[in-house]
Scaffold this active site. Structure first.
Site, PDB file in Angstrom:
ATOM      1  N   GLY A 164      -8.910   6.920   7.217  1.00 31.19           N
ATOM      2  CA  GLY A 164      -8.493   6.304   5.955  1.00 31.19           C
ATOM      3  C   GLY A 164      -8.262   4.813   6.127  1.00 31.19           C
ATOM      4  N   GLY A 184      -7.104   2.906   3.294  1.00 21.70           N
ATOM      5  CA  GLY A 184      -6.303   2.420   2.171  1.00 21.70           C
ATOM      6  C   GLY A 184      -5.161   1.578   2.722  1.00 21.70           C
ATOM      7  N   ALA A 210      -2.256   2.401   3.676  1.00 22.40           N
ATOM      8  CA  ALA A 210      -1.630   3.000   4.847  1.00 22.40           C
ATOM      9  C   ALA A 210      -2.554   2.889   6.064  1.00 22.40           C
ATOM     10  CB  ALA A 210      -1.293   4.465   4.558  1.00 22.40           C
ATOM     11  N   ARG A 265       8.290   8.236 -15.640  1.00 22.61           N
ATOM     12  CA  ARG A 265       6.977   8.779 -16.000  1.00 22.61           C
ATOM     13  C   ARG A 265       7.001  10.242 -16.402  1.00 22.61           C
ATOM     14  NH1 ARG A 265       3.567   5.764 -11.162  1.00 22.61           N
ATOM     15  NH2 ARG A 265       3.760   3.716 -12.122  1.00 22.61           N
ATOM     16  N   ARG A 324       7.683   9.966  -8.215  1.00 17.82           N
ATOM     17  CA  ARG A 324       7.640   8.634  -7.621  1.00 17.82           C
ATOM     18  C   ARG A 324       7.855   7.571  -8.684  1.00 17.82           C
ATOM     19  NH1 ARG A 324       3.939   4.718  -7.404  1.00 17.82           N
ATOM     20  NH2 ARG A 324       2.181   5.964  -8.113  1.00 17.82           N
TER      21      ARG A 324
HETATM   22  C1  LIG Z   1      -5.200   3.819 -10.976  1.00 20.95           C
HETATM   23  C2  LIG Z   1      -4.032   3.796 -10.033  1.00 20.95           C
HETATM   24  C3  LIG Z   1      -3.048   2.819 -10.174  1.00 20.95           C
HETATM   25  C4  LIG Z   1      -1.961   2.768  -9.302  1.00 20.95           C
HETATM   26  N1  LIG Z   1      -1.028   1.784  -9.450  1.00 20.95           N
HETATM   27  C5  LIG Z   1      -0.002   1.701  -8.574  1.00 20.95           C
HETATM   28  C6  LIG Z   1       0.939   0.628  -8.641  1.00 20.95           C
HETATM   29  O1  LIG Z   1       0.858  -0.244  -9.503  1.00 20.95           O
HETATM   30  N2  LIG Z   1       1.935   0.579  -7.731  1.00 20.95           N
HETATM   31  C7  LIG Z   1       2.054   1.520  -6.752  1.00 20.95           C
HETATM   32  O2  LIG Z   1       2.956   1.401  -5.938  1.00 20.95           O
HETATM   33  N3  LIG Z   1       1.176   2.535  -6.660  1.00 20.95           N
HETATM   34  C8  LIG Z   1       0.154   2.653  -7.534  1.00 20.95           C
HETATM   35  N4  LIG Z   1      -0.740   3.700  -7.429  1.00 20.95           N
HETATM   36  C9  LIG Z   1      -0.629   4.634  -6.316  1.00 20.95           C
HETATM   37  C10 LIG Z   1      -1.172   4.013  -5.049  1.00 20.95           C
HETATM   38  O3  LIG Z   1      -2.261   3.187  -5.351  1.00 20.95           O
HETATM   39  C11 LIG Z   1      -1.646   5.031  -4.029  1.00 20.95           C
HETATM   40  O4  LIG Z   1      -0.715   6.034  -3.877  1.00 20.95           O
HETATM   41  C12 LIG Z   1      -1.855   4.377  -2.676  1.00 20.95           C
HETATM   42  O5  LIG Z   1      -2.652   3.250  -2.796  1.00 20.95           O
HETATM   43  C13 LIG Z   1      -2.451   5.337  -1.691  1.00 20.95           C
HETATM   44  O6  LIG Z   1      -2.775   4.650  -0.502  1.00 20.95           O
HETATM   45  P1  LIG Z   1      -3.261   5.437   0.767  1.00 20.95           P
HETATM   46  O7  LIG Z   1      -3.498   4.415   1.811  1.00 20.95           O
HETATM   47  O8  LIG Z   1      -2.311   6.526   1.076  1.00 20.95           O
HETATM   48  O9  LIG Z   1      -4.615   6.158   0.339  1.00 20.95           O
HETATM   49  P2  LIG Z   1      -5.985   5.606  -0.302  1.00 20.95           P
HETATM   50  O10 LIG Z   1      -5.933   4.203  -0.668  1.00 20.95           O
HETATM   51  O11 LIG Z   1      -6.366   6.602  -1.339  1.00 20.95           O
HETATM   52  O12 LIG Z   1      -7.007   5.698   0.880  1.00 20.95           O
HETATM   53  C14 LIG Z   1      -7.520   6.905   1.361  1.00 20.95           C
HETATM   54  C15 LIG Z   1      -8.471   6.587   2.463  1.00 20.95           C
HETATM   55  O13 LIG Z   1      -8.800   7.775   3.155  1.00 20.95           O
HETATM   56  C16 LIG Z   1     -10.194   7.878   3.300  1.00 20.95           C
HETATM   57  N5  LIG Z   1     -10.511   9.298   3.332  1.00 20.95           N
HETATM   58  C17 LIG Z   1     -10.073  10.273   2.504  1.00 20.95           C
HETATM   59  N6  LIG Z   1     -10.541  11.458   2.905  1.00 20.95           N
HETATM   60  C18 LIG Z   1     -11.292  11.230   3.992  1.00 20.95           C
HETATM   61  C19 LIG Z   1     -12.041  12.069   4.873  1.00 20.95           C
HETATM   62  N7  LIG Z   1     -12.078  13.388   4.717  1.00 20.95           N
HETATM   63  N8  LIG Z   1     -12.714  11.475   5.892  1.00 20.95           N
HETATM   64  C20 LIG Z   1     -12.670  10.127   6.079  1.00 20.95           C
HETATM   65  N9  LIG Z   1     -11.955   9.315   5.307  1.00 20.95           N
HETATM   66  C21 LIG Z   1     -11.282   9.862   4.278  1.00 20.95           C
HETATM   67  C22 LIG Z   1     -10.780   7.129   2.157  1.00 20.95           C
HETATM   68  O14 LIG Z   1     -12.067   6.702   2.494  1.00 20.95           O
HETATM   69  C23 LIG Z   1      -9.792   5.975   2.033  1.00 20.95           C
HETATM   70  O15 LIG Z   1     -10.164   4.960   2.937  1.00 20.95           O
HETATM   71  C24 LIG Z   1      -1.835   3.744  -8.293  1.00 20.95           C
HETATM   72  C25 LIG Z   1      -2.808   4.730  -8.160  1.00 20.95           C
HETATM   73  C26 LIG Z   1      -3.892   4.776  -9.023  1.00 20.95           C
HETATM   74  C27 LIG Z   1      -4.900   5.858  -8.855  1.00 20.95           C
END
Ligand SMILES: Cc1cc2nc3c(=O)[nH]c(=O)nc-3n(C[C@H](O)[C@H](O)[C@H](O)COP(=O)(O)OP(=O)(O)OC[C@H]3O[C@@H](n4cnc5c(N)ncnc54)[C@H](O)[C@@H]3O)c2cc1C
Ligand code: SF4
Ligand code: FES
Lengths: 262, 667
Positions: free
Chosen positions: B41, B43, B45, B338, B464
Site C-alpha cells: 500500500g 496511501g 499510511a 456523520r 470516525r
Molecule cells: C472521497 C473521500 C474523501 C475523504 N476525505 C477525507 C478527509 O477530508 N479527511 C480525512 O481525514 N479522511 C478523509 N477520507 C478518508 C481517508 O482518505 C482514508 O481513510 C485514508 O486516506 C486511507 O489511507 P490508507 O493509506 O489507509 O489507504 P489508501 O490510501 O486507500 O491506500 C491503499 C493502498 O493499498 C494498496 N492496495 C490495496 N490492496 C492491495 C493489494 N491487495 N495489493 C497491493 N496493494 C494493495 C493500494 O494500491 C493503495 O496504494 C476520505 C475518503 C474518501 C474516499
C-alpha cells in the site's frame, strides 16, 4: 442513445493494434464515459469477447489514472475535466466516437487503452522532493511564514494529477508542463527553495533520458490539462534550469544521485 | 473466549507513549541494512511508513495495485487533516482532540491509541510543511485552519478541497526520493494475493504482477499492510474502483483477527444514485454543511410532486420546508456527526419525503448562505439598499470562492446548476472503522505483520470524525511504526535474508494459483459486476445505515446464496498470465463475498447501537443510538475458522480512565 465507438485494440506491448467498431445502445446521458465502457465490457464478456482494457480508479478526477484520447483530444471534449468526469450528455444520439490511448514514445502501450507512465515516477525520483527525513523535532510549521500569493501559486502547480494528458496533447510529446509544475511548486516555497536549481536540472535530465520531446511553446498542453496547470510554470522552470546550468559550470558538481535509465 | 493483549503501556495516558518509546528495543544502524520490510500500500499510511523506514536504513519493498504509488485512494480526500496545534488560540489541546475523537467514536476505541494519535498530530503538520505540502495560508503567511465536521474548535488544516492529494503527494515524494536512492524497491501494478507465514511469523507475500500475470514470491522480516478500507463491499461507495479487502482478508484467513468489521461510516453528503449504471458515488465535502442547510418538504404532497417532477425545490415556500436537523438537534443543527446526519436523512426519505425520482435524496440548500454573505459583501463594499438580486449575486460570488470546485463537480455529474437549484444529496458508504485487529504497536495477531491506516481497526471506535483518517494514516506511518517495529526487528538481526524457496512459499503460491484457475475455469454466464452489485444491494439493505436482527439473518442467507452462485456462474474472460482486469476484479469480489457475511455476523452479535452501527431494536425514545456499556464495551475481534459463518469471537475489553462514558448528545 445509440452510438458507434471506434476503439483502439492492442493485445499486448508488442502486438499490432487497430481500431475496432463497437455499436452501443441504451446509453443514458447520466452515465459517465467510463460507465458507458463498463456497459460495453459486460456485453463483450457475455458474447465471449475480450473486454477493453483501460486505466481508471478514483472516477472522480483526482487520481490521474484514467487516460483516454477521445475524438482527437486527451480526456475528450470539455475543458478541465478528466475522462472519468466526462458524461454522456456531451454526446448525441448517433455520434461516432474515436477512443485511443495516449500516444508517446515515453508511454508505451501495455494493452488496448492502457499505457505505461512509469517515466513520470522516474522523473519524480530524480528530484521531485524536498530532501528532508521524517523527524519529530522539526521546526514548527508556522516558523516560516509563506506569502499567501506564493503559497497559492505553489498549490495551483501542485494540483497536477500526473495523468500525462499534456504529453498526449503535445505534437512533440514533451513533458514540460508536468515537470514544470513540480519544479514550480517547490521553487515557490521556502522549504523547497534551497534545492530548486539542482532539482530543475535533474528532473529535466531525466525527462530527456525518458525520450520525451522538446518544448517548442505550442501550448496545447495547457489547453488540454484537466487541472488547468499554467504555462507560467514552464517559464519558471526555464529560469531555474538556465540559472542552474550556469552555476553548474561555475561551481562544484550537483550533489544528486540519479536514477538509472528507463 | 480468549482475551487479547493490547500491550498498552502502564502509567497515565499522557506519559504512556513517551515512556513506551524509551523502552522499546532499537536496531543499530549497521544492522538495519540486514533487514527487509514489505510495505503493501502506498496511501498515506503506506507511503509514509515506507519512506520513513527506508530513511532509517531498512530495505523496503513497496507494493500498490495502481500504475503509480501516487494514485492510492488517499489522493481523493477532500476536506482536511486535524491536528492539535491550537494556532487559532481557540482552546484546542491534545486533550480536546483526544476527547472529541473518543466521544465521536462513541466510546468504542482504545483510549491509549486515541491519545497517542492526538499527541503526535502536531508533528504531522510540521513534517508535511517541511516536505513542501502547500497548505492554505492566511494573508499573514501563516497556516489557515477551519472548523470541520462540527468540531467546536478550528483545528483542521487544508489545501483547498484537495488535502488528501497534497498530503499524499508529499508522502509520495518522500517515497520516490528513497526509490531513487535505492532504499525502496517499488512494485506498482502488483497485487498481494496471500501472506506467507513461517513458524507462525509473517515472512513474506505472494503477489501477482498485474501487467504480465506472473505470480511472484517476496520474502521479508516483517510485513506491513497499509491497504486501505473495504467500503466497496457495498459495491457503491466513495472509494476508488480498485479499493479492496483482499490483502487484509488473506491475512485474516492466515490468522489475523478482524475487529469490529460491522462499523461502517456512511457519509451524509454524497451525490445520490442516478441509475443502475452507476459505478461509484461521489462525495461532496462535509465542509458544505458549514454553510448549506439540509431540508425536505414538510408536506407529503409536495414531496410526491417533486418526485414526479411536477415541482422543484424552489417552488416550496419557506414555511413548508422541514429543516429536520435544525429541528431535531437545535444546538448542533446541520453540523451533527456523520452517523447522526445520515440516519436522519434516511428516516425522512423512508417516511416518503425524499426529493428526487427515486425518493432517496434531500436538499442541501445554500439560499440562506447566499443571502447572509451577500449582505455582508454589500456592507463591505458600502452598497446602500442593495436589491435582492444584487445580494444574491454577491452572495453567490462568496460561496463560489469557497466551494466553487465542489459546485462545478456537482454540476458536471448531475447536469444541474447548484447555484440555481438546491443540491440534492444522500448518504453513501465512505469509510470502514473496522479492520484488522492491532495492538498498541500496530502489530496484528500474526507476529511480524503490522497494519496501518484505514486497514486496521483503528483509533476511531464506532464512528470516525471528519479529517481524522488522514491524521491517523500519517501518524501510523511517520511517527508510530518507525519506533514500534524496531522492537520486533531487534530480534531479527541474525536471521539473514528470508528464503522464498521453502514449502511455506510453495503452499501459498499453489493456493493463489488454484484460486485463479478456479475463477477462470468457472466459465459461467454472468460477469463479475453482476455478483458485486447483488452483494452491494444485500449489504446496503441489511447491513447499511440501520440494521435489525431479522434483517441481518436474512442478509447472511442472501450473501451465502450469492457466494454460491458466484462460484458456479461467474464468467471471467482471458488468461491468468496476462493483463486481465476482470480477473483482478473477480478475486476482489470473491473476498468481499466472504467479508460481507462476517460483517453481518458482527452486526448481529452486537446487541446495541453505537456510532455507525445502528440496530433499530436499540434506540432511545427520540430515535438516538442506545449503547450498552455493560455488555458491549469491547472490541470484537473475529478469528477465521474456515468459513465466515464459523468465525470465533475474541474480546478486548475497553476501559476508560479519563473520560466518563456518557450518551452522546448533540441536541
Ligand atoms: C472521497 C473521500 C474523501 C475523504 N476525505 C477525507 C478527509 O477530508 N479527511 C480525512 O481525514 N479522511 C478523509 N477520507 C478518508 C481517508 O482518505 C482514508 O481513510 C485514508 O486516506 C486511507 O489511507 P490508507 O493509506 O489507509 O489507504 P489508501 O490510501 O486507500 O491506500 C491503499 C493502498 O493499498 C494498496 N492496495 C490495496 N490492496 C492491495 C493489494 N491487495 N495489493 C497491493 N496493494 C494493495 C493500494 O494500491 C493503495 O496504494 C476520505 C475518503 C474518501 C474516499
Ligand atoms: S500537467 Fe496537467 S495534463 Fe500534465 S500530467 Fe499534470 S495534470 Fe495531467
Ligand atoms: S479515474 Fe481517477 S482521475 Fe479519472
Amino acid at each position: 442513445m445509440k452510438l458507434t465507438l471506434k476503439i483502439w485494440r492492442q493485445a499486448g506491448p508488442k502486438a499490432k493494434g487497430q481500431m475496432v467498431d463497437y455499436p452501443v445502445d441504451g446509453i443514458s446521458e447520466d452515465m459517465s464515459f467510463l460507465e458507458m465502457l463498463d456497459v460495453l465490457n459486460d456485453k463483450l464478456i457475455l458474447e465471449g469477447q475480450e473486454p477493453i482494457a483501460f486505466d481508471h480508479d478514483c472516477r472522480e478526477g483526482i487520481c490521474g489514472a484514467c487516460s483516454l484520447f477521445i475524438d482527437g483530444r486527451p480526456h475528450g471534449p470539455g475543458r478541465h475535466i478528466t475522462t472519468c468526469q466526462l458524461h454522456m450528455r456531451r454526446f448525441k444520439d448517433g455520434d461516432v466516437i474515436h477512443v485511443e490511448p495516449w500516444r508517446a514514445k515515453a508511454f508505451p502501450v501495455i494493452k488496448d487503452l492502457v499505457v505505461d507512465r512509469s517515466a513520470f515516477d522516474r522523473i519524480q525520483q530524480a528530484g521531485g522532493f524536498v530532501s528532508v527525513n521524517t523527524n519529530g523535532n522539526l521546526v514548527d510549521a508556522n516558523a516560516i511564514p509563506v506569502p499567501k500569493a506564493d503559497a497559492d501559486k505553489a498549490f495551483d502547480a501542485a494540483t497536477c494529477i500526473g495523468c500525462g494528458a499534456c504529453v498526449a496533447a503535445c505534437p512533440n510529446s514533451s513533458a514540460m508542463l508536468f515537470v514544470s509544475a513540480k519544479v514550480s511548486q517547490f521553487a515557490l516555497l521556502p522549504q523547497g527553495r534551497a534545492e530548486a536549481k539542482e532539482r530543475a536540472l535533474n528532473m529535466v535530465d531525466q525527462m530527456d533520458a525518458e525520450k520525451f520531446g522538446n518544448c517548442s511553446n505550442i501550448g496545447a498542453c495547457e489547453i488540454e490539462c484537466p487541472k488547468d496547470i499554467s504555462l507560467e510554470n514552464i517559464a519558471r522552470l526555464n529560469r531555474e534550469y538556465l540559472g542552474a546550468a550556469v552555476s553548474k559550470e561555475e561551481g562544484p558538481p550537483v550533489p544528486f544521485h540519479k536514477p538509472k535509465q528507463a | 473466549m480468549s482475551t487479547l493483549d493490547s500491550k498498552v503501556p502502564d502509567g497515565p495516558l499522557d506519559k504512556q507513549w513517551a515512556h513506551h518509546k524509551e523502552h522499546l528495543r532499537l536496531v543499530n544502524p549497521a544492522n538495519k541494512r540486514r533487514i527487509d520490510i514489505i510495505v503493501v500500500g502506498t496511501g498515506l499510511a503506506g507511503a509514509s511508513a515506507a519512506a520513513s523506514l527506508a530513511e532509517m536504513g531498512y530495505n523496503v519493498k513497496s507494493f500498490c495495485y495502481q500504475d503509480s504509488a501516487r494514485r492510492a485512494h488517499s489522493i481523493a480526500a477532500q476536506g482536511g487533516i486535524n491536528a492539535a496545534k491550537n494556532y487559532p488560540n481557540d482552546g484546542d489541546s491534545i486533550y480536546r482532540l483526544f476527547y472529541d475523537t473518543l466521544k465521536g467514536g462513541d466510546y468504542r476505541s482504545r483510549e491509549s491509541n486515541t491519545w497517542r494519535l492526538a499527541e503526535v498530530s502536531a508533528n504531522i503538520i510540521d513534517q508535511c510543511v517541511s516536505q513542501g505540502v502547500p497548505f492554505a495560508r492566511d494573508y499573514g503567511g501563516l497556516l489557515d485552519n477551519r472548523s470541520f465536521g462540527g468540531a467546536l474548535v478550528s483545528r483542521t488544516f487544508y489545501a483547498r478541497g484537495q488535502t488528501g492529494q497534497q498530503l499524499l503527494l508529499g508522502a509520495y515524494s518522500a517515497l520516490m526520493r528513497q526509490v531513487g536512492k535505492g532504499k525502496v524497491k517499488m512494485y506498482d501494478r502488483h497485487e498481494m494475493l496471500d501472506l506467507v507465514l513461517v513458524d507462525g511469523k509473517a515472512r513474506g507475500i505472494i503477489a501477482r504482477n498485474l501487467v504480465t500475470g506472473q505470480i511472484e514470491r517476496h520474502g521479508a522480516h516483517a510485513v506491513l499492510l497499509c491497504t486501505g478500507g473495504y467500503g466497496n463491499v457495498f459495491f457503491l461507495s466513495t472509494n476508488a474502483m480498485g479499493s479492496n479487502v483482499t490483502a487484509a482478508w488473506k491475512a485474516h484467513k492466515r490468522g489475523a483477527y478482524m475487529a469490529n468489521p460491522c462499523y461502517t461510516q456512511i457519509h451524509p453528503t454524497c451525490i445520490p444514485v442516478s441509475g443502475d449504471h452507476q459505478s461509484k458515488l461521489t462525495l461532496m465535502s462535509e465542509s458544505l454543511r458549514n454553510d448549506g442547510r439540509i431540508w425536505v418538504p414538510k408536506k407529503k404532497e409536495d414531496a410526491v410532486a417533486i418526485q414526479q417532477g411536477k415541482k422543484k425545490g424552489s417552488d416550496i415556500a419557506e414555511d413548508d420546508r422541514d429543516y429536520y436537523l435544525e429541528r431535531r438537534y437545535p444546538s448542533f443543527g446541520n453540523l451533527v456527526p456523520r452517523d447522526v446526519a445520515s440516519r436522519a436523512a434516511k428516516e425522512r426519505c423512508d417516511a416518503g419525503f425524499g426529493v428526487n425520482k427515486t425518493g432517496e435524496a434531500v436538499y442541501l440548500d445554500f439560499g440562506s448562505a447566499f443571502e447572509r454573505y451577500g449582505k455582508m459583501e454589500a456592507n463591505v463594499h458600502h452598497i446602500e439598499n442593495p436589491s435582492k438580486e444584487k445580494i444574491l449575486e454577491l452572495g453567490k460570488q462568496v460561496v463560489s470562492a469557497k466551494y466553487g470546485n465542489l459546485f462545478d463537480m456537482y454540476e458536471n455529474i448531475v447536469g444541474e446548476n447548484p447555484y440555481e437549484h438546491p443540491m440534492k444529496i444522500y448518504p453513501a458508504v465512505h469509510y470502514t472503522m473496522g479492520g484488522l485487529w492491532v495492538d498498541y504497536n500496530l502489530q496484528s495477531t500474526i507476529p511480524g505483520m503490522y497494519v496501518l491506516g484505514e486497514a486496521n481497526f483503528s483509533d476511531h471506535g464506532a464512528n470516525r470524525l471528519g479529517a481524522s483518517a488522514l491524521m491517523q494514516g500519517l501518524a501510523d506511518g511517520y511517527f508510530v511504526i518507525p519506533y514500534t517495529i524496531a522492537d520486533q526487528l531487534a530480534g531479527e538481526i541474525r536471521t539473514g535474508p528470508i528464503k522464498t524457496d521453502t514449502s511455506e512459499f510453495d503452499e501459498a503460491e499453489k493456493h493463489v494459483r488454484d484460486r485463479i484457475e478456479q475463477l477462470l475455469n468457472t466459465k459461467g454466464t454472468e460477469p463479475v459486476d453482476h455478483f458485486h452489485k447483488r452483494l452491494g444491494k444485500a449489504m446496503w439493505e441489511y447491513c447499511g445505515m440501520t440494521r435489525t436482527a431479522a434483517g441481518l439473518q436474512k442478509g447472511i442467507e442472501e450473501i451465502r446464496k450469492i457466494r454460491e452462485d458466484f462460484w458456479k456462474n461467474v464468467r471471467v474472460p482471458g488468461k491468468a498470465d496476462e493483463f486481465n482486469q476482470e480477473l483482478e476484479k473477480a478475486g476482489r469480489v470473491a473476498d468481499f463475498l466472504e467479508l460481507g457475511e462476517l460483517m453481518c455476523k458482527d452486526a448481529l452479535h452486537r446487541n446495541e447501537s453505537c456510532g455507525g452501527h445502528f440496530r433499530e431494536e436499540y434506540q432511545t425514545e427520540e430515535g438516538e443510538a442506545l449503547r450498552d456499556d455493560n455488555n458491549f464495551a469491547y472490541v470484537g475481534a473475529w478469528e477465521w475458522k474456515g468459513d465466515p459463518g464459523t468465525a470465533e469471537l475474541h474480546k478486548e475489553a475497553l476501559t476508560f480512565t479519563v473520560l466518563q462514558l456518557s450518551q452522546r448528545s448533540y441536541k
